[in-house]
Design a protein around this motif. Structure first.
Motif, PDB file in Angstrom:
ATOM      1  N   ALA A  46      -0.346  32.644   3.839  1.00 12.02           N
ATOM      2  CA  ALA A  46      -0.779  33.969   4.295  1.00 12.02           C
ATOM      3  C   ALA A  46      -1.070  33.975   5.801  1.00 12.02           C
ATOM      4  O   ALA A  46      -0.946  35.008   6.449  1.00 12.02           O
ATOM      5  N   TYR A  47      -1.427  32.826   6.346  1.00  8.94           N
ATOM      6  CA  TYR A  47      -1.763  32.730   7.763  1.00  8.94           C
ATOM      7  C   TYR A  47      -0.638  32.138   8.616  1.00  8.94           C
ATOM      8  O   TYR A  47      -0.631  32.343   9.826  1.00  8.94           O
ATOM      9  N   GLY A  48       0.250  31.406   8.008  1.00  9.11           N
ATOM     10  CA  GLY A  48       1.326  30.785   8.777  1.00  9.11           C
ATOM     11  C   GLY A  48       0.769  29.899   9.884  1.00  9.11           C
ATOM     12  O   GLY A  48      -0.113  29.077   9.652  1.00  9.11           O
ATOM     13  N   ASP A  49       1.249  30.095  11.098  1.00  9.60           N
ATOM     14  CA  ASP A  49       0.816  29.280  12.239  1.00  9.60           C
ATOM     15  C   ASP A  49      -0.637  29.532  12.645  1.00  9.60           C
ATOM     16  O   ASP A  49      -1.200  28.768  13.442  1.00  9.60           O
ATOM     17  N   ASP A  50      -1.245  30.587  12.127  1.00  8.56           N
ATOM     18  CA  ASP A  50      -2.640  30.888  12.451  1.00  8.56           C
ATOM     19  C   ASP A  50      -3.631  30.169  11.537  1.00  8.56           C
ATOM     20  O   ASP A  50      -4.842  30.385  11.643  1.00  8.56           O
ATOM     21  N   TYR A  51      -3.128  29.314  10.634  1.00  8.09           N
ATOM     22  CA  TYR A  51      -4.015  28.549   9.754  1.00  8.09           C
ATOM     23  C   TYR A  51      -4.504  27.332  10.523  1.00  8.09           C
ATOM     24  O   TYR A  51      -3.740  26.432  10.846  1.00  8.09           O
ATOM     25  N   ILE A  52      -5.788  27.301  10.844  1.00  7.13           N
ATOM     26  CA  ILE A  52      -6.351  26.262  11.704  1.00  7.13           C
ATOM     27  C   ILE A  52      -6.891  25.045  10.938  1.00  7.13           C
ATOM     28  O   ILE A  52      -6.788  23.928  11.443  1.00  7.13           O
ATOM     29  N   PRO A  53      -7.469  25.183   9.740  1.00  6.56           N
ATOM     30  CA  PRO A  53      -7.995  23.992   9.068  1.00  6.56           C
ATOM     31  C   PRO A  53      -6.900  22.931   8.909  1.00  6.56           C
ATOM     32  O   PRO A  53      -5.815  23.208   8.432  1.00  6.56           O
ATOM     33  N   ASN A  54      -7.214  21.710   9.347  1.00  5.63           N
ATOM     34  CA  ASN A  54      -6.202  20.666   9.326  1.00  5.63           C
ATOM     35  C   ASN A  54      -6.746  19.312   8.879  1.00  5.63           C
ATOM     36  O   ASN A  54      -6.107  18.293   9.062  1.00  5.63           O
ATOM     37  N   SER A  55      -7.924  19.319   8.305  1.00  2.00           N
ATOM     38  CA  SER A  55      -8.542  18.071   7.892  1.00  2.00           C
ATOM     39  C   SER A  55      -9.258  18.266   6.555  1.00  2.00           C
ATOM     40  O   SER A  55      -9.987  19.250   6.383  1.00  2.00           O
ATOM     41  N   GLU A  56      -9.061  17.341   5.648  1.00  2.00           N
ATOM     42  CA  GLU A  56      -9.728  17.417   4.346  1.00  2.00           C
ATOM     43  C   GLU A  56     -11.230  17.179   4.518  1.00  2.00           C
ATOM     44  O   GLU A  56     -11.649  16.320   5.289  1.00  2.00           O
ATOM     45  N   ILE A  57     -12.017  17.953   3.804  1.00  2.00           N
ATOM     46  CA  ILE A  57     -13.476  17.784   3.846  1.00  2.00           C
ATOM     47  C   ILE A  57     -13.851  16.714   2.823  1.00  2.00           C
ATOM     48  O   ILE A  57     -13.569  16.867   1.630  1.00  2.00           O
ATOM     49  N   PRO A  58     -14.496  15.625   3.262  1.00  2.00           N
ATOM     50  CA  PRO A  58     -14.876  14.560   2.321  1.00  2.00           C
ATOM     51  C   PRO A  58     -15.955  15.027   1.337  1.00  2.00           C
ATOM     52  O   PRO A  58     -16.738  15.940   1.629  1.00  2.00           O
ATOM     53  N   ALA A  59     -15.996  14.373   0.191  1.00  2.00           N
ATOM     54  CA  ALA A  59     -16.942  14.729  -0.877  1.00  2.00           C
ATOM     55  C   ALA A  59     -18.388  14.706  -0.393  1.00  2.00           C
ATOM     56  O   ALA A  59     -19.187  15.565  -0.784  1.00  2.00           O
ATOM     57  N   GLU A  60     -18.734  13.756   0.467  1.00  2.00           N
ATOM     58  CA  GLU A  60     -20.111  13.665   0.964  1.00  2.00           C
ATOM     59  C   GLU A  60     -20.488  14.920   1.753  1.00  2.00           C
ATOM     60  O   GLU A  60     -21.603  15.426   1.637  1.00  2.00           O
TER      61      GLU A  60
END
Length: 179
Positions: A46-60
């Motif tokens: 839905a965001y294409g190139d505007d999707y900024i999150p690029n890192s998995e959030i760790p469980a902690e």
């Protein structure tokens, strides 16, 4: 007598339909089983190139910042921006049985905390304030995401509307995943 009987039948039918009509607009209604990765893929698209999150959030971090203990969900996808000046975060969780309300409450608390802490980066206030927590059955999503607007005044009405419109793309993609 017939008129009283007809009115009684109509009233009885209306009473029977009320729960069904009330459920139609509910976002907590049961959802079909969709893999969390599919929902995340739809949100990214839905965001294409505007999707900024690029890192998995760790469980902690999910537990300490977002209040999501591992026993609260059976499946989760969570991403954040690696650059700290961007608040962009997307979390999609399939709650464990009976834990949907707890997941939704935890993510709403995280949303409220994020809004309280946006003074660190004033340019992020509109995006943070536009953050949505949405739910469909056992699926709950936290959406602080969208394109970066180019506004001289981050507090302007246009900036706020832009951020709300951007987050709505994620809300729409989340709900479309269940159709």
């Amino acid at each position: 007598m017939k008129q009283i009987l007809r009115r009684g039948i109509v009233l009885l039918c209306l009473c029977a339909l009320c729960p069904l009509l009330a459920a139609c607009g509910s976002q907590s209604q049961p959802a079909k089983d969709v893999p969390v990765d599919t929902i995340l893929t739809n949100i990214r698209a839905a965001y294409g190139d505007d999707y900024i999150p690029n890192s998995e959030i760790p469980a902690e971090l999910l537990e300490s910042v977002y209040g999501l203990a591992a026993d609260m969900y059976v499946e989760i996808g969570a991403e954040m921006a690696l650059i700290s000046t961007f608040p962009d975060t997307v979390i999609v969780a399939k709650a464990a049985d009976g834990k949907g309300d707890a997941v939704e409450q935890a993510l709403n608390t995280a949303r409220d905390n994020a809004i309280s802490n946006t003074l660190q980066y004033p340019m992020n206030v509109p995006k943070t304030n536009a953050t949505k927590v949405v739910r469909r059955g056992d699926y709950v999503a936290f959406l602080m995401v969208g394109a970066v607007g180019d506004f001289e005044d981050a507090q302007s009405a246009e900036s706020k509307q832009f951020a709300e419109d951007e987050v709505q793309k994620g809300v729409d993609a989340f709900h479309a995943s269940f159709q």
